[in-house]
Design an enzyme around this catalytic site. Structure first.
Site, mmCIF file in Angstrom:
data_model
loop_
_atom_site.group_PDB
_atom_site.id
_atom_site.type_symbol
_atom_site.label_atom_id
_atom_site.label_comp_id
_atom_site.label_asym_id
_atom_site.label_seq_id
_atom_site.Cartn_x
_atom_site.Cartn_y
_atom_site.Cartn_z
ATOM 1 N N GLY A 262 0.784 -1.227 0.000
ATOM 2 C CA GLY A 262 0.000 0.000 0.000
ATOM 3 C C GLY A 262 0.817 1.279 0.000
ATOM 4 N N LYS A 263 2.053 1.222 -0.501
ATOM 5 C CA LYS A 263 2.919 2.411 -0.490
ATOM 6 C C LYS A 263 2.318 3.568 -1.284
ATOM 7 C CE LYS A 263 6.648 0.666 -2.299
ATOM 8 N NZ LYS A 263 6.130 -0.677 -2.550
ATOM 9 N N THR A 264 1.906 3.270 -2.520
ATOM 10 C CA THR A 264 1.410 4.345 -3.385
ATOM 11 C C THR A 264 0.123 4.948 -2.825
ATOM 12 O OG1 THR A 264 2.408 3.311 -5.333
ATOM 13 C CG2 THR A 264 0.690 4.947 -5.714
ATOM 14 N N GLU B 171 6.330 5.038 -11.780
ATOM 15 C CA GLU B 171 5.844 3.674 -11.986
ATOM 16 C C GLU B 171 4.467 3.642 -12.638
ATOM 17 O OE1 GLU B 171 5.875 -0.458 -9.487
ATOM 18 O OE2 GLU B 171 5.098 1.303 -8.450
ATOM 19 N N LYS C 171 13.741 5.088 11.834
ATOM 20 C CA LYS C 171 14.739 6.138 12.003
ATOM 21 C C LYS C 171 14.027 7.474 12.063
ATOM 22 C CE LYS C 171 18.707 8.533 10.046
ATOM 23 N NZ LYS C 171 19.684 8.666 8.935
ATOM 24 N N ARG D 45 15.547 11.317 12.872
ATOM 25 C CA ARG D 45 16.704 12.116 13.285
ATOM 26 C C ARG D 45 16.346 13.129 14.372
ATOM 27 N NH1 ARG D 45 21.188 12.293 10.002
ATOM 28 N NH2 ARG D 45 20.006 11.991 8.074
#
Length: 443
Positions: free
Chosen positions: A214-216, A239, A416, A418
Site C-alpha cells: 500500500g505504499k502508493t 511507476e 529512524k 533524526r
C-alpha cells in the site's frame, strides 16, 4: 585569422581561468601574517600554478605541526624542493612584493572561483570527448555538472551572527503560526504525526514496504492531506501513469470502491460522491509528473522551477529505485542509488521543503518468520539510511497471516527519526477505497 592570431586568442581565453598575481598575493600574505593559514579554506588543488600548489601544501604541513610559517622555516621544510619553485628568492619576493593582507578573503574567493571555472571547462571537454549516445543523457550530465559547481559555490556562505538567525527564527514562527504550519507538513495520521513530529522542511523522508502493501495509496493519501493543509504538492510517479493515480485519489477522497472507479461502474449514489470529490480535489494545488525514467537532475530542475512559484512546497516520489542517476557509475547500482538519495537530500535542503520518497524492500523480508521490515531490507540501500531524516516501514499482518487479529490495520514502523522518536503507529487501512484513517475514526 592566421595561426598566430588563433594562438593569441586561445591564450586570452585560458588566462581568464587563473590569476597568477592573485595566487602570489595570497601566499605572500600568509608569509607576512602566518595566522592567516588558519583562516584559509583552500586546498592545494585550488591553485593553478604547480609551484604555488607546492608552496601551499608545505604551508599546510607546517600548520598541522603548529610551526610558524616564515621564509626561513619554509625553506628548511621544503629542502631541495625549494629549487623547483624558483629558489629562496621567489619566496622572498612573495613576502615583499605581492602581499595585500587586507584583501586576503577576496583573493581566496578569486582563486576558488578560477578553480571552479577550470574544473567546469575540463569536465565540459571530457564530456565532449566522451559524448553520450543520446541527448537525454547529455542533458543529465550537463545538469549534474551545473549542480556540482553550484553546490561548491553555495558552501561559501560562512558564519552568521546568532542575532540574525534568531530574528529569522521569530519571523518563521510567526509566519507558520499564521498559516497553520507550525510543526511541518501533516501526515495522514495523528498517531504518526505525534511519533514523527511531522515532515519538516529540508528533510528527506523514506516510506518503504514490499510490493502490494500500500505504499502508493499511502503516498496519495498524504499528498491529498498536504494539499488540504494549504501546501503545493509535487508528485513524481515513475511507476504508474497519471490516470491510475487519479483513480486512486478519487476512490479514497470519495469513499468509492476503487474497482468501480476504474471500471466506471458507479451507482447513482457513487456518482454523486464522485462529483463532489472531483470538485474538492480540483481546488488543491497538486501537480503530477508521470514521465517514466526521470533522472535525478530532471527532478531537481523541475522542483526548483515549481518552488519559485510556490514557496510552501512538498515533494512526493514513487519510487526512489526507479530514478536514474543520469550518468555512469563505476561502483554499479548501489553507488547510483546512493548518489540519488544524497541528491534528494540536497534537493530538500536547497528548496527548503520536505521530500517524501517511496522505496522498495528486498525479498529478504519474506524469508523471516517475523515479516516486519528492518533497515537491512532496504533494497540497493547505498546511502539511503544515512541520508534519510526519517525512515518509515509499512507492514500489514493480514498480508501474510489470514488468521490475524489485525485485519485492515497497517503498522507504520518509524525505524529512524533524526529529530524525534522511533516506534510504531497503527492506522486503519480501508483497502477497497485505498484510504488510511486513524483507528478511532475508521467507522
Amino acid at each position: 585569422m592566421d595561426a598566430t592570431g588563433d594562438s593569441q586568442g586561445q591564450g586570452e581565453i585560458e588566462m581568464s581561468y587563473y590569476s597568477i598575481e592573485t595566487e602570489q598575493a595570497l601566499l605572500g600574505s600568509i608569509l607576512i601574517e602566518p595566522d592567516l593559514i588558519y583562516e584559509s579554506v583552500l586546498n592545494p588543488e585550488h591553485f593553478y600554478q604547480e609551484e604555488h600548489r607546492l608552496i601551499y601544501e608545505n604551508m599546510l604541513q607546517m600548520k598541522g605541526k603548529q610551526e610558524k610559517i616564515e621564509v626561513v622555516s619554509l625553506v628548511a621544510r621544503m629542502g631541495a624542493a625549494v629549487q623547483d619553485i624558483g629558489g629562496v628568492q621567489y619566496l622572498v619576493n612573495l613576502s615583499s612584493t605581492f602581499p595585500m593582507v587586507e584583501q586576503f578573503a577576496k583573493h581566496e574567493q578569486i582563486v576558488k572561483e578560477k578553480f571552479l571555472m577550470r574544473t567546469g571547462m575540463t569536465s565540459i571537454k571530457q564530456l565532449y570527448n566522451d559524448m553520450p549516445d543520446n541527448p537525454r543523457e547529455l542533458a543529465a550530465e550537463l545538469m549534474s555538472l551545473s549542480e556540482s559547481i553550484g553546490d561548491e559555490v553555495r558552501t561559501e556562505g560562512g558564519f552568521r551572527h546568532i542575532k540574525d538567525g534568531l530574528m529569522d527564527h521569530f519571523d518563521q514562527l510567526e509566519r507558520k503560526k499564521e498559516h497553520g504550519l507550525a510543526s511541518g507538513a501533516k501526515t495522514v495520521g495523528k498517531a504518526l504525526d505525534k511519533l514523527t513530529g511531522r515532515w519538516k522542511k529540508q528533510t528527506l523522508n523514506i516510506i518503504a514496504a514490499r510490493p502490494s502493501v500500500g505504499k502508493t495509496a499511502f503516498m496519495l493519501n498524504n499528498a491529498t492531506e498536504a494539499g488540504k493543509d494549504g501546501m503545493t504538492v509535487a508528485i513524481f510517479s515513475l511507476e504508474q501513469p497519471e490516470v491510475q493515480l487519479l483513480d486512486r485519489m478519487i476512490a479514497a477522497e470519495c469513499r468509492i470502491d476503487g474497482e468501480n472507479v476504474r471500471d466506471a461502474k458507479l451507482t447513482d449514489d457513487e456518482w454523486s460522491k464522485y462529483t463532489m470529490g472531483l470538485s474538492s480535489l480540483a481546488e488543491l494545488e497538486i501537480y503530477i509528473d508521470d514521465k517514466p525514467g526521470r533522472t535525478i537532475q530532471e527532478i531537481r530542475a523541475a522542483v526548483r522551477k515549481l518552488k519559485k512559484k510556490h514557496p510552501e512546497l512538498i515533494v512526493f516520489i514513487d519510487y526512489l529505485q526507479l530514478i536514474h542517476g543520469g550518468k555512469k557509475f563505476a561502483g554499479g547500482r548501489n553507488e547510483e542509488v546512493g548518489y540519488i538519495s544524497n541528491s534528494l537530500k540536497q534537493m530538500a535542503r536547497e528548496n527548503d521543503c520536505p521530500v517524501i520518497a517511496l522505496a522498495q524492500l528486498s525479498r529478504g523480508v519474506e524469508q523471516r518468520q517475523d515479516k516486519r521490515p528492518m533497515m537491512s531490507d532496504l533494497r540497493e540501500s547505498g546511502n539511503i539510511e544515512q541520508d534519510a531524516d526519517t525512515i518509515t516501514f509499512l507492514y500489514r499482518d493480514d498480508y501474510y497471516n489470514q488468521e490475524t487479529e489485525k485485519k485492515n490495520i497497517i503498522e507504520c514502523i518509524v525505524a529512524k527519526n533524526r529529530e524525534g522518536s522511533v516506534g510504531t503507529a497503527e492506522m486503519a487501512n480501508l483497502r477497497q477505497y485505498g484510504k488510511f484513517l486513524d483507528l478511532e475514526v475508521r467507522h
